[in-house]
Design an enzyme around this catalytic site. Structure first.
Site, short mmCIF file in Angstrom:
data_model
loop_
_atom_site.label_atom_id
_atom_site.label_comp_id
_atom_site.label_asym_id
_atom_site.label_seq_id
_atom_site.Cartn_x
_atom_site.Cartn_y
_atom_site.Cartn_z
N ASP A 11 0.86 -1.18 0.00
CA ASP A 11 0.00 0.00 0.00
C ASP A 11 0.90 1.23 0.00
OD1 ASP A 11 -2.12 1.70 0.13
OD2 ASP A 11 -2.93 0.94 2.02
N ASP A 105 -2.91 2.39 -5.96
CA ASP A 105 -1.81 2.41 -4.99
C ASP A 105 -1.77 1.19 -4.09
OD1 ASP A 105 -4.17 3.06 -3.71
OD2 ASP A 105 -3.22 4.43 -2.29
N GLU A 106 -2.47 0.12 -4.45
CA GLU A 106 -2.60 -1.00 -3.53
C GLU A 106 -2.73 -2.30 -4.31
OE1 GLU A 106 -5.61 -2.25 0.15
OE2 GLU A 106 -6.06 -0.53 -1.14
#
Length: 455
Positions: A11, A105-106
Site C-alpha cells: 500500500d 496504490d494497492e
C-alpha cells in the site's frame, strides 16, 4: 492458511498527496490535501502532516479546510497518478505472475507463485527499495499467510514500514485490535457489537459463531467469526475485473431532512468517482440504493449515453434518481454506484461533455442568428451592432501544471480577481521555487503536462 508468510500486500503511503509532495519541493513536509475543491468536494487523500490535524479521506473538503486552514489544497492529477501506479505495478509484476491490484496504490502479490527462493522479508525489503528508487515514494508492506492478515499487517506498518505475521502469531496480532479493523465492520455493525459488549477482535472470537449469527445474521456472523480467528482462504486473483464500483453509508440516526439526504448523496457520488478513477475506469450506468427506516431497500438506475468518470455527471444523475424516491419517513442507508465499466480513456471522460457542448453551441448559434434577424428587421438602415461580449476568462486550478515561456515549468498556487499565482519549481529541485503572479489570460502562460517524479 499457508505455512509461510508468502502473500504480500503493498500500500503506497498517502499516495496522491505523496505524489504531489514529490513533484512540488515547496510542499515536502507540509500538510497537503488532494480532492474536489468545490463546495461539495470530498478529500481523496491527505498527507500525514494533514492527518495530524484530523483530516482524512472521504471527509467533506469544507470540514478539512476548517481543521487544517494552512494546508495546500490541490486538484487531483490522475494522469500522473496512473503513470506512477504503472511503474509500481510493473515492479510487483516481476515478483510473481499473480498480482491483484485493488486500486492505483494497492495490490496483493502471491510470492509463492513467483517461485522465488528468497525469504519473504528479503523480497519485501527489496521491492520497497526499488519502488523508492523508481518513484521517490514510500510504501508499506504486510506479509502473512492470508490476504486478510497481509492487509492488516501493511496498515500496521504505515507509514513506510514492513510487518510480517509469522504462522502461529495471527491471534496475538488480532485479539487486541478494535473490531472495526475487520473488513465489513462499519459504523453500524461496530455499534451493534459494542452494545453487545464486543469491542475487540479477541472478544469477537470469544463470543462464538452462534452468538454472532444471532446478532448479525448467518452469513455476516459466520464470516466475522472466521476472520476473528484469522481464517481466510481467498486466493490472489491476477485477472480481477470489477463489474461495478460503489460506496454506501449507514446512518446512526435515520435521515428525514430532504436537504440532508441530497447532501449525503452528493458526498457519496464524489467518493464513488474517486474509487472509479483510482481503478482507472469509467462507467455508463449510475445506481442509487436507498434503505428506509423499516429496512426496505430499493435501487434506481439510469444509463448514460457514454461512459463517464465526471463527478458532476454522476452527482446530477444520482440526484435525478433520488427525486423519484420518497424519503419522508427516514433513510437508514444511502449508496451510489457505477456499473457498465469501461477502460478509462480521455474520450470516455469527455464524451458527454462534448455532446452537451455541441448542443449548447448549436443552440447559441441559433439564438444569435435569430437575434441578428430581429436587429436587421428592426433597423433596416444597418447601424453598428453592439459590441460583442468579452471572452470568458481562463480558469486556473490549485495544483495544475503550467509552463511559462520565460520562467519554465510550475504549478498554480491559487487564482482570483483576474490574477493567477504560480510557483516555478520541478520535481528534481532541492529547494522551493520562486512565486510569481500573472494576469489569468497572460498569453505566455499555458497548461502543461506533469513532469516525471524521477528523471
Amino acid at each position: 492458511m499457508r505455512t509461510a508468510p508468502t502473500i504480500l500486500h503493498l500500500d503506497m503511503d498517502a499516495f496522491y498527496a505523496a505524489v504531489e509532495q514529490a513533484s512540488k519541493p515547496s510542499l515536502r513536509g507540509k500538510p497537503v490535501v488532494v480532492g474536489g475543491l468545490g463546495p461539495r468536494g470530498v478529500v481523496a487523500t491527505a498527507s500525514y502532516e494533514a492527518r495530524v490535524h484530523g483530516v482524512h479521506s472521504a471527509m467533506a473538503m469544507a470540514h478539512a479546510r476548517r481543521l487544517a486552514p494552512n494546508a495546500a489544497y490541490l486538484i487531483p492529477r490522475f494522469d500522473l497518478y496512473r503513470r506512477v501506479s504503472e511503474t509500481v505495478m510493473g515492479i510487483l509484476g516481476e515478483l510473481s505472475p499473480l498480482v491483484e491490484p485493488l486500486s492505483l496504490d494497492e495490490a496483493f502479490v502471491d510470492l509463492e507463485a513467483g517461485g522465488t527462493t528468497e525469504a519473504p522479508r528479503e523480497v519485501a525489503e527489496r521491492v520497497r527499495a526499488r519502488i523508492r528508487a523508481a518513484t521517490g515514494l514510500t510504501a508499506s508492506v504486510g506479509l502473512a499467510g492470508s490476504k486478510l492478515l497481509a492487509k492488516i499487517a501493511s496498515e500496521q506498518g504505515k507509514p513506510n514500514g514492513l510487518v510480517v505475521v509469522e504462522p502461529g502469531t495471527e491471534r496475538a496480532l488480532l485479539d487486541p485490535m478494535p473490531v472495526r479493523v475487520l473488513p465489513g465492520v462499519g459504523p453500524a455493525t461496530g455499534e451493534h457489537l459494542r452494545r453487545a459488549g464486543i469491542g475487540t477482535v479477541g472478544e469477537v472470537a470469544l463470543a462464538g459463531e452462534s452468538e454472532l449469527v444471532q446478532l448479525l445474521g448467518k452469513a455476516h456472523g459466520a464470516s466475522l467469526y472466521a476472520m476473528a480467528l484469522g481464517l481466510d482462504s481467498r486466493p490472489v486473483v491476477a485477472d480481477r475485473d470489477a463489474k461495478s464500483v460503489s460506496v454506501e453509508d449507514t446512518f446512526d440516526v435515520d435521515l428525514t431532512d430532504r436537504f440532508r439526504v441530497r447532501s449525503e448523496l452528493d458526498r457519496l457520488a464524489d467518493r464513488c468517482v474517486v474509487r472509479l478513477r483510482e481503478a482507472g475506469r469509467s462507467g455508463r450506468t449510475v445506481v442509487i440504493k436507498v434503505r428506509s427506516y423499516d429496512f426496505s431497500t430499493l435501487t434506481r438506475s439510469e444509463t448514460l449515453r457514454a461512459p463517464t468518470d465526471d463527478p458532476g455527471v454522476v452527482r446530477e444523475t444520482a440526484r435525478r434518481l433520488l427525486e423519484a424516491v420518497d424519503t419522508a419517513n427516514g433513510v437508514r442507508l444511502l449508496g451510489v454506484g457505477v456499473t457498465g465499466l469501461a477502460d478509462f480513456t480521455q474520450e470516455d471522460l469527455f464524451a458527454q461533455a462534448a455532446e452537451l457542448e455541441a448542443e449548447l453551441v448549436a443552440e447559441a448559434a441559433a439564438v444569435r442568428a435569430a437575434e441578428q434577424a430581429e436587429r436587421e428587421a428592426a433597423d433596416p438602415e444597418g447601424h453598428p451592432a453592439p459590441a460583442a461580449e468579452p471572452a470568458r476568462a481562463v480558469r486556473w486550478m490549485p495544483g495544475q501544471d503550467v509552463r511559462h515561456t520565460e520562467f519554465g515549468a510550475g504549478w498554480v498556487q491559487g487564482s482570483g480577481v483576474g490574477r493567477v499565482t504560480v510557483r516555478f519549481e520541478e520535481p528534481t529541485d532541492s529547494v522551493p521555487g520562486r512565486v510569481r503572479t500573472f494576469a489569468v489570460e497572460d498569453p505566455e502562460l499555458e497548461a502543461a503536462e506533469p513532469l516525471p517524479l524521477v528523471p
